[in-house]
Design a protein around this motif. Structure first.
Motif, PDB file in Angstrom:
ATOM      1  N   LEU A 127      30.563  27.822   1.503  1.00 16.35           N
ATOM      2  CA  LEU A 127      29.213  27.242   1.554  1.00 16.35           C
ATOM      3  C   LEU A 127      28.531  27.582   2.878  1.00 16.35           C
ATOM      4  O   LEU A 127      27.327  27.875   2.919  1.00 16.35           O
ATOM      5  N   ARG A 128      29.326  27.618   3.950  1.00 14.80           N
ATOM      6  CA  ARG A 128      28.745  27.994   5.256  1.00 14.80           C
ATOM      7  C   ARG A 128      28.187  29.427   5.181  1.00 14.80           C
ATOM      8  O   ARG A 128      27.083  29.714   5.644  1.00 14.80           O
ATOM      9  N   GLY A 129      28.927  30.294   4.528  1.00 11.80           N
ATOM     10  CA  GLY A 129      28.482  31.684   4.412  1.00 11.80           C
ATOM     11  C   GLY A 129      27.226  31.801   3.567  1.00 11.80           C
ATOM     12  O   GLY A 129      26.277  32.506   3.935  1.00 11.80           O
ATOM     13  N   MET A 130      27.177  31.058   2.466  1.00 11.70           N
ATOM     14  CA  MET A 130      25.995  31.131   1.586  1.00 11.70           C
ATOM     15  C   MET A 130      24.776  30.573   2.294  1.00 11.70           C
ATOM     16  O   MET A 130      23.673  31.122   2.228  1.00 11.70           O
ATOM     17  N   ALA A 135      20.779  30.484   1.564  1.00  4.60           N
ATOM     18  CA  ALA A 135      20.831  29.652   0.349  1.00  4.60           C
ATOM     19  C   ALA A 135      20.746  28.175   0.724  1.00  4.60           C
ATOM     20  O   ALA A 135      21.100  27.780   1.836  1.00  4.60           O
ATOM     21  N   LYS A 136      20.253  27.351  -0.234  1.00  2.81           N
ATOM     22  CA  LYS A 136      20.196  25.889  -0.042  1.00  2.81           C
ATOM     23  C   LYS A 136      21.341  25.279  -0.853  1.00  2.81           C
ATOM     24  O   LYS A 136      21.595  25.685  -1.990  1.00  2.81           O
ATOM     25  N   THR A 155      22.670  38.602   7.640  1.00  2.00           N
ATOM     26  CA  THR A 155      22.836  37.982   8.949  1.00  2.00           C
ATOM     27  C   THR A 155      24.278  38.224   9.406  1.00  2.00           C
ATOM     28  O   THR A 155      25.037  38.890   8.691  1.00  2.00           O
ATOM     29  N   THR A 156      24.644  37.742  10.580  1.00  2.00           N
ATOM     30  CA  THR A 156      26.039  37.821  11.019  1.00  2.00           C
ATOM     31  C   THR A 156      26.702  36.475  10.763  1.00  2.00           C
ATOM     32  O   THR A 156      26.158  35.422  11.100  1.00  2.00           O
ATOM     33  N   ILE A 157      27.872  36.517  10.127  1.00  2.00           N
ATOM     34  CA  ILE A 157      28.561  35.277   9.723  1.00  2.00           C
ATOM     35  C   ILE A 157      29.997  35.319  10.228  1.00  2.00           C
ATOM     36  O   ILE A 157      30.707  36.299   9.996  1.00  2.00           O
ATOM     37  N   PHE A 158      30.418  34.238  10.923  1.00  3.05           N
ATOM     38  CA  PHE A 158      31.846  34.098  11.271  1.00  3.05           C
ATOM     39  C   PHE A 158      32.499  33.261  10.178  1.00  3.05           C
ATOM     40  O   PHE A 158      32.125  32.100   9.968  1.00  3.05           O
ATOM     41  N   LEU A 159      33.449  33.851   9.455  1.00  3.17           N
ATOM     42  CA  LEU A 159      33.965  33.193   8.251  1.00  3.17           C
ATOM     43  C   LEU A 159      35.379  32.638   8.465  1.00  3.17           C
ATOM     44  O   LEU A 159      36.093  32.356   7.517  1.00  3.17           O
ATOM     45  N   GLY A 160      35.804  32.491   9.722  1.00  2.00           N
ATOM     46  CA  GLY A 160      37.158  31.969   9.972  1.00  2.00           C
ATOM     47  C   GLY A 160      37.193  30.446   9.939  1.00  2.00           C
ATOM     48  O   GLY A 160      36.236  29.788  10.305  1.00  2.00           O
ATOM     49  N   ILE A 173      31.052  36.016  -0.224  1.00  2.00           N
ATOM     50  CA  ILE A 173      29.999  36.415   0.719  1.00  2.00           C
ATOM     51  C   ILE A 173      29.760  37.919   0.640  1.00  2.00           C
ATOM     52  O   ILE A 173      28.623  38.402   0.769  1.00  2.00           O
ATOM     53  N   MET A 174      30.801  38.677   0.363  1.00  3.58           N
ATOM     54  CA  MET A 174      30.647  40.141   0.230  1.00  3.58           C
ATOM     55  C   MET A 174      29.726  40.459  -0.967  1.00  3.58           C
ATOM     56  O   MET A 174      28.808  41.277  -0.865  1.00  3.58           O
ATOM     57  N   CYS A 175      29.948  39.751  -2.090  1.00  2.00           N
ATOM     58  CA  CYS A 175      29.119  39.973  -3.289  1.00  2.00           C
ATOM     59  C   CYS A 175      27.675  39.559  -3.008  1.00  2.00           C
ATOM     60  O   CYS A 175      26.732  40.273  -3.344  1.00  2.00           O
ATOM     61  N   ALA A 176      27.526  38.415  -2.357  1.00  2.00           N
ATOM     62  CA  ALA A 176      26.163  37.916  -2.083  1.00  2.00           C
ATOM     63  C   ALA A 176      25.439  38.862  -1.136  1.00  2.00           C
ATOM     64  O   ALA A 176      24.282  39.251  -1.374  1.00  2.00           O
ATOM     65  N   ALA A 177      26.129  39.310  -0.093  1.00  2.00           N
ATOM     66  CA  ALA A 177      25.494  40.179   0.917  1.00  2.00           C
ATOM     67  C   ALA A 177      25.154  41.554   0.342  1.00  2.00           C
ATOM     68  O   ALA A 177      24.198  42.204   0.784  1.00  2.00           O
ATOM     69  N   ALA A 178      25.900  41.969  -0.683  1.00  2.00           N
ATOM     70  CA  ALA A 178      25.662  43.302  -1.266  1.00  2.00           C
ATOM     71  C   ALA A 178      24.253  43.403  -1.831  1.00  2.00           C
ATOM     72  O   ALA A 178      23.672  44.490  -1.897  1.00  2.00           O
ATOM     73  N   LEU A 179      23.679  42.242  -2.240  1.00  2.00           N
ATOM     74  CA  LEU A 179      22.330  42.237  -2.833  1.00  2.00           C
ATOM     75  C   LEU A 179      21.332  41.487  -1.954  1.00  2.00           C
ATOM     76  O   LEU A 179      20.232  41.149  -2.410  1.00  2.00           O
ATOM     77  N   ALA A 180      21.728  41.208  -0.705  1.00  2.00           N
ATOM     78  CA  ALA A 180      20.802  40.522   0.217  1.00  2.00           C
ATOM     79  C   ALA A 180      19.885  41.557   0.866  1.00  2.00           C
ATOM     80  O   ALA A 180      20.155  42.763   0.815  1.00  2.00           O
ATOM     81  N   LYS A 181      18.794  41.060   1.465  1.00  3.04           N
ATOM     82  CA  LYS A 181      17.884  41.984   2.173  1.00  3.04           C
ATOM     83  C   LYS A 181      18.468  42.243   3.573  1.00  3.04           C
ATOM     84  O   LYS A 181      18.795  41.305   4.291  1.00  3.04           O
ATOM     85  N   GLY A 182      18.663  43.511   3.911  1.00  3.74           N
ATOM     86  CA  GLY A 182      19.106  43.813   5.275  1.00  3.74           C
ATOM     87  C   GLY A 182      20.623  43.825   5.425  1.00  3.74           C
ATOM     88  O   GLY A 182      21.372  43.801   4.445  1.00  3.74           O
ATOM     89  N   ARG A 183      21.039  43.829   6.696  1.00  2.00           N
ATOM     90  CA  ARG A 183      22.468  44.007   7.023  1.00  2.00           C
ATOM     91  C   ARG A 183      23.159  42.658   7.227  1.00  2.00           C
ATOM     92  O   ARG A 183      22.634  41.762   7.883  1.00  2.00           O
ATOM     93  N   THR A 184      24.349  42.541   6.704  1.00  2.00           N
ATOM     94  CA  THR A 184      25.223  41.377   6.955  1.00  2.00           C
ATOM     95  C   THR A 184      26.489  41.876   7.632  1.00  2.00           C
ATOM     96  O   THR A 184      27.041  42.898   7.222  1.00  2.00           O
ATOM     97  N   ILE A 185      26.887  41.146   8.676  1.00  2.14           N
ATOM     98  CA  ILE A 185      28.192  41.425   9.291  1.00  2.14           C
ATOM     99  C   ILE A 185      29.058  40.186   9.093  1.00  2.14           C
ATOM    100  O   ILE A 185      28.661  39.077   9.460  1.00  2.14           O
TER     101      ILE A 185
END
Ligand code: EPZ
Length: 444
Positions: A127-130, A135-136, A155-160, A173-185
């Motif tokens: 949920l933190r990643g989304m 996302a809301k 955006t940049t996300i620390f997922l630990g 988060i990988m699936c969500a970021a694949a279709l997000a606008k811009g770069r996600t790390i």
């Protein structure tokens, strides 16, 4: 509920081909939600968890052809977004539909997955990643409602988390970021081979993911994803389980489609214990190797601490505990991923194992041959450890609630009987008019 009746003491010999990975297949199937194209998955294992995931995806508007082996999927209705409790409660991994649903349909309603036999299974990192992607998140009547009407933004996300990375959290988060606008790390991403397999499929679909297998993923969002045809990697936990079966019976077993490169921590412990995993072929394709498993007459004790990949996998902890009951000395096993994952300890003790637990650590006093007894499976990998114990125990072991095992191992009794084991699958007793029970034993 089926049970296994196991006559112990049979030495295993012969060849098993390792099936496709359950834990790779589940997020790979969920990725079909990210596209309008057709997704073909090959080498899909025949397991109840896969059947449950197919049932969930059909409810989410995916047309699916095939239950296992080759499975073809295509979305036919993008309007369904509710993963209902009665499915999610049977399989926690349903949560891996979250990222794909929000990425493509901008909304997901997923029943809050409960805990499981070995403790709570939080999803706070998912949920933190989304949320970081825009996302809301709302919680209503036990459902998590995740919406992103404007779409997601990289955006940049620390997922630990407290136990390190999260496998299905990284998948979401990988699936969500694949279709997000811009770069996600994604920092502190899970490095498991199953996460790599998902990144390979997504990139075949047109995603732009770099760094899979390492702790930093760089994902450049794209407008849409297309069709792909992908073969699921072999199951490293099934492979490790059957290698223990060979070692515990002092057998001589060949394993084909052995994902050697994904099991280096387990192979390191096997070597310490005196179990030889000899690579026969596959030097140039080490995720699809052929190995020969033999063991020393006297096994040595060792220490095992479970870690995120590439550390020792928590999913092999129970199986190695059974093996270490045979070692010539005391072994120490520490669970850093699920500190409560010791449901198998009490059952192994019923068979004569000498195991003492202090919190997340168990001391296994080796050198005690086990004796057959009626025991009860409680979760997938604990049930595997009890079957392994039955293979080496003196006398007959009855393992009840084998439905746990069927979630992650395709017809284990047939595979092991082909190597010389003696396992009967006993169907639940039927009641005669007189009321006495007549167990129905299937062919061994
Ligand atoms: C996957 O579960 C596997 N399941 C599990 O295999 C495996 O045990 C686990 O990874 C760890 O390797 C599938 O892939 C379907 P996690 P997952 O998120 O992704 C904590 C089996 O037997 N955590 O990597 O759900 C969590 O409590 C199953 O095949 C949070 O704190 O596990 C745990 O301590 C059992 N917050 C650790 O991270 C979160 O939001 C690792 O969990 C998520 C996880």
């Amino acid at each position: 509920m089926d049970s296994f009746r196991i006559q112990g003491g049979k030495r295993l010999a012969g060849t098993i081909q390792i099936e496709g990975s359950k834990n790779a297949t589940l997020p790979l199937m969920a990725a079909a939600l990210c596209t309008d194209g057709e997704i073909t998955l090959r080498n899909v294992p025949c397991l109840s968890d896969i059947t449950n995931m197919a049932r969930l995806l059909r409810e989410l508007g995916v047309d699916i052809e095939g239950d296992c082996g080759t499975v073809k999927m295509r979305v036919v209705d993008h309007n369904r977004v509710h993963a209902r409790y009665d499915i999610v409660k049977t399989m926690r991994a349903s949560i891996c539909t979250l990222g794909p649903l929000v990425a493509r349909r901008r909304r997901a309603v997923i029943s809050m997955p409960g805990g499981c036999a070995f403790g709570s299974r939080p999803i706070d990192l998912h949920l933190r990643g989304m949320e970081a992607l825009g996302a809301k998140i709302d919680l209503e009547d036990g459902d998590i409602i995740v919406t992103a009407p404007e779409g997601l933004k990289g955006t940049t996300i620390f997922l630990g988390g407290p136990s390190g990375s999260t496998v299905l959290g990284t998948a979401n988060i990988m699936c969500a970021a694949a279709l997000a606008k811009g770069r996600t790390i994604i920092e502190c991403a899970a490095c498991e081979p199953e996460v790599v397999d998902l990144a390979v499929l997504l990139n075949k679909m047109g995603a732009r993911i770099q760094g899979a297998g390492g702790p930093r993923l760089v994902i450049d969002g794209v407008e849409s994803l297309g069709s792909a045809d992908h073969t699921v990697i072999p199951d490293r936990i099934v492979a490790g389980t059957y290698a223990v079966a060979a070692a515990i019976t002092n057998g001589d077993v060949f394993l084909e489609e052995f994902p050697y490169d994904g099991m280096l921590a387990a192979i390191d412990r096997f070597n310490q214990i005196g179990v030889h995993i000899e690579m026969i072929s596959g030097q140039d394709d080490p995720m699809h190797a052929k190995v020969r498993v033999t063991s020393e007459r006297t096994l040595k004790p060792t220490t095992i601490t479970t870690q995120p990949h590439p550390g020792f996998p928590t999913d092999l902890q129970a199986q190695f505990m059974t093996l270490l009951c045979l070692a010539n000395g005391n072994s120490i096993i520490t669970e850093k991923i699920y500190p409560e994952r010791f449901m198998h300890v009490a059952e192994l003790s019923r068979m004569g194992a000498k195991i003492s637990r202090e919190g997340p650590t168990c001391v296994v006093a080796g050198g005690t041959p086990l004796r057959g007894a009626p025991v009860m499976a409680s979760d997938l990998r604990a049930s595997a450890s009890l079957v392994l114990a039955g293979l080496m125990a003196e006398g007959v072991t009855e393992v009840s609630r084998i439905y746990h095992l069927d979630r992650g191992y395709t017809k284990m009794e047939e595979q092991l009987n082909a190597l010389g084991a003696s396992i009967e699958r006993v169907k639940e007793a039927t009641h005669t008019p007189a009321g006495e029970l007549i167990p129905v034993a299937l062919e061994a």
